[in-house]
Design a protein around this motif. Structure first.
Motif, short mmCIF file in Angstrom:
data_model
loop_
_atom_site.label_atom_id
_atom_site.label_comp_id
_atom_site.label_asym_id
_atom_site.label_seq_id
_atom_site.Cartn_x
_atom_site.Cartn_y
_atom_site.Cartn_z
N ARG A 62 9.57 -32.60 -9.80
CA ARG A 62 8.28 -32.58 -9.08
C ARG A 62 7.45 -31.63 -9.81
N THR A 79 5.90 -27.91 -19.46
CA THR A 79 7.12 -28.33 -19.29
C THR A 79 7.62 -29.45 -20.37
N HIS A 80 8.82 -29.22 -20.86
CA HIS A 80 9.35 -30.22 -21.79
C HIS A 80 10.67 -30.58 -21.42
N MET A 134 -0.25 -22.04 -13.56
CA MET A 134 0.59 -22.05 -14.87
C MET A 134 0.55 -20.31 -15.23
N ALA A 135 1.43 -19.77 -15.54
CA ALA A 135 1.86 -18.46 -15.76
C ALA A 135 1.30 -18.05 -16.85
N VAL A 189 12.30 -27.08 -21.33
CA VAL A 189 11.66 -25.97 -20.63
C VAL A 189 10.98 -26.49 -19.32
N ILE A 190 11.19 -25.83 -18.15
CA ILE A 190 10.59 -26.34 -16.85
C ILE A 190 9.57 -25.11 -16.52
N GLY A 191 8.32 -25.54 -16.45
CA GLY A 191 7.20 -24.59 -16.50
C GLY A 191 7.01 -24.12 -14.95
N THR A 192 6.10 -22.89 -14.78
CA THR A 192 5.93 -22.70 -13.34
C THR A 192 5.15 -23.50 -12.70
N GLY A 193 5.41 -24.03 -11.37
CA GLY A 193 4.89 -24.71 -10.75
C GLY A 193 5.51 -26.01 -10.50
N VAL A 194 6.64 -26.35 -11.34
CA VAL A 194 7.46 -27.35 -11.56
C VAL A 194 8.65 -27.08 -10.63
N THR A 195 9.15 -28.18 -9.83
CA THR A 195 10.13 -28.04 -9.17
C THR A 195 11.29 -29.00 -9.65
#
Lengths: 132, 295
Positions: free
Chosen positions: B188, B242-243, A1-2, A16-22
């Motif tokens: 994913r 992530t949301h 996680m950044a 919001v798409i976080g770091t590590g998520v594709t």
């Protein structure tokens, strides 16, 4: 996680798409979208779109204010403003009312500036957004 | 007509100590009715269905989140109101509805402030608040009870439990999850903790919509913040998680993992389809609209 300081302030985005998520496929939102992960597909938002410093997007981006601090391979359509941060790398065309490119940003493509109010999102019959 | 479903084992049998006072208070408030006790898991759902067939229009779960979850799954008509009298320690839903004690619950039942919530289908079950998976779901019930604010827990016990949870959180291996979202895109993620909830449950003025929050790999500071929020029964969120929002998701994980549904250790596992439904449940709440999150 950044770490927090690596990212743009995206706390208030609806998506919001976080770091590590594709993500594979097209993201749409009536609000703001922030990407710090990977996306293969288009982004369409009635609000603002932010690609964070860790974000990698392969697809077109459409929004009100589009900010790129990561990597984008695709076209940008912004109704109000497109900003390329110093860490941003864009390979594609930009259509926007205002364009801001910080020192250090990489932009390979064509830019087209339009008059204010001349770029509008229009829902098409198949549910996609088209630029008017 | 009020129908009270009592879980006699909720809170380690705590209801037995208060049931005379409870009955008296209900009578004083003019909301007494038929009282029935469950004999085991799944009983509450069947009892509620029968009660509704017999004409009861208000059903009250007397127990923890698991009891309320079973009661909600027994509701067969939209015009039936559902209340809760929290007993024991696992009462996150009651707390979210502004109901912190059995005494307060009786006053709230009498005031009868109703809010309609959309039911969310998770496999063959319905839930109203949230589904969680990952670290939070796999924490044992004893861990949760030892770390809460029970007056019987000493400070040393609580600190020991918190330290144990922090160590376990550091050792937890993220689960690989795949979500198919609204038939539009696939997401994913490595998941430390995932929570799928109803936006409207946090704010009755919001739309009924799934809100999905994913914490992937928290660092040490973020882990501590996450556990602290869990202890305080607040949203266990961390910055930069992530949301997304959706109407339906298909959730798969590798490997299959258990799910915590409405705070209940329901026998549900991934893969599972989670979707909004047209069904509503009317809950008797203790909160004004302005005191909900985001209002």
């Amino acid at each position: 996680m950044a770490k927090k300081h690596d990212l743009l302030s995206v706390a208030n985005a609806d998506t919001v798409i976080g770091t590590g998520v594709t993500v594979g496929g097209d993201l749409r939102s009536d609000g703001d979208i922030a990407i710090d992960g990977s996306l293969q597909g288009s982004i369409t938002a009635r609000g603002n779109v932010t690609i964070g410093v860790n974000g990698i997007v392969k697809g077109d981006v459409t929004g009100n204010v589009v900010t790129v601090a990561g990597e984008l391979r695709g076209n940008v359509v912004a109704q109000e403003l497109t900003t390329l941060r110093g860490s941003g790398r864009v390979k594609g065309n930009i259509t926007t009312v205002n364009l801001e490119i910080e020192l250090g940003a990489l932009f390979i493509g064509r830019s087209q500036m339009k008059a204010a109010g001349s770029i509008a999102l229009q829902d098409t019959e198949d549910g996609t957004n088209a630029v008017k | 007509m009020y129908y009270y479903v009592i879980n006699p084992v909720a809170g380690g049998g705590a209801v037995n100590a208060i049931q005379d006072k409870l009955r008296q208070r209900l009578a004083e408030l003019g909301i007494d009715g038929e009282i029935a006790k469950t004999a085991g898991p799944g009983d509450a759902t069947k009892m509620v269905r029968d009660a509704i067939e017999r004409g009861f229009n208000t059903v009250v779960a007397v127990g923890g989140d698991g009891t309320l979850h079973e009661v909600i799954n027994g509701i067969t008509r939209d015009n039936v109101a559902v209340g809760v009298i929290p007993i024991g320690r696992g009462n996150l839903i009651a707390s979210s509805l502004g109901i912190e004690s059995w005494k307060e619950a009786t006053e709230i039942l009498a005031a009868r402030r109703l809010t309609a919530y959309g039911l969310i289908a998770a496999g063959k079950r319905y839930f109203v608040s949230s589904i969680t998976l990952g670290f939070e779901a796999e924490m044992s019930e004893s861990d949760q009870n030892a770390s809460n604010t029970s007056p019987k827990a000493t400070l040393r016990t609580r600190i020991r439990a918190l330290r144990n949870q922090y160590r376990r959180a550091g050792e937890f291996s993220p689960i690989q999850a795949i979500l198919q979202v609204d038939n539009a895109y696939e997401l994913r993620a490595p998941v430390f903790s995932m929570r799928i909830s109803n936006l409207k449950f946090d704010n009755p003025q919001a739309d009924n919509r799934l809100s999905i929050s994913i914490i992937d790999r928290p660092d040490r500071v973020q882990r501590a913040g996450y556990l602290w929020n869990l202890l305080k029964k607040q949203d266990a969120d961390v910055p930069n998680s992530t949301h997304i929002t959706a109407d339906d998701v298909v959730l798969e994980t590798d490997p299959s993992v258990p799910l915590l549904i409405d705070g209940s250790t329901e026998a549900a596992h991934t893969p599972i389809t989670i979707r909004l439904t047209n069904r509503r449940v009317r809950l008797i709440t203790g909160k004004q609209a302005v005191s909900f999150k985001g209002a």
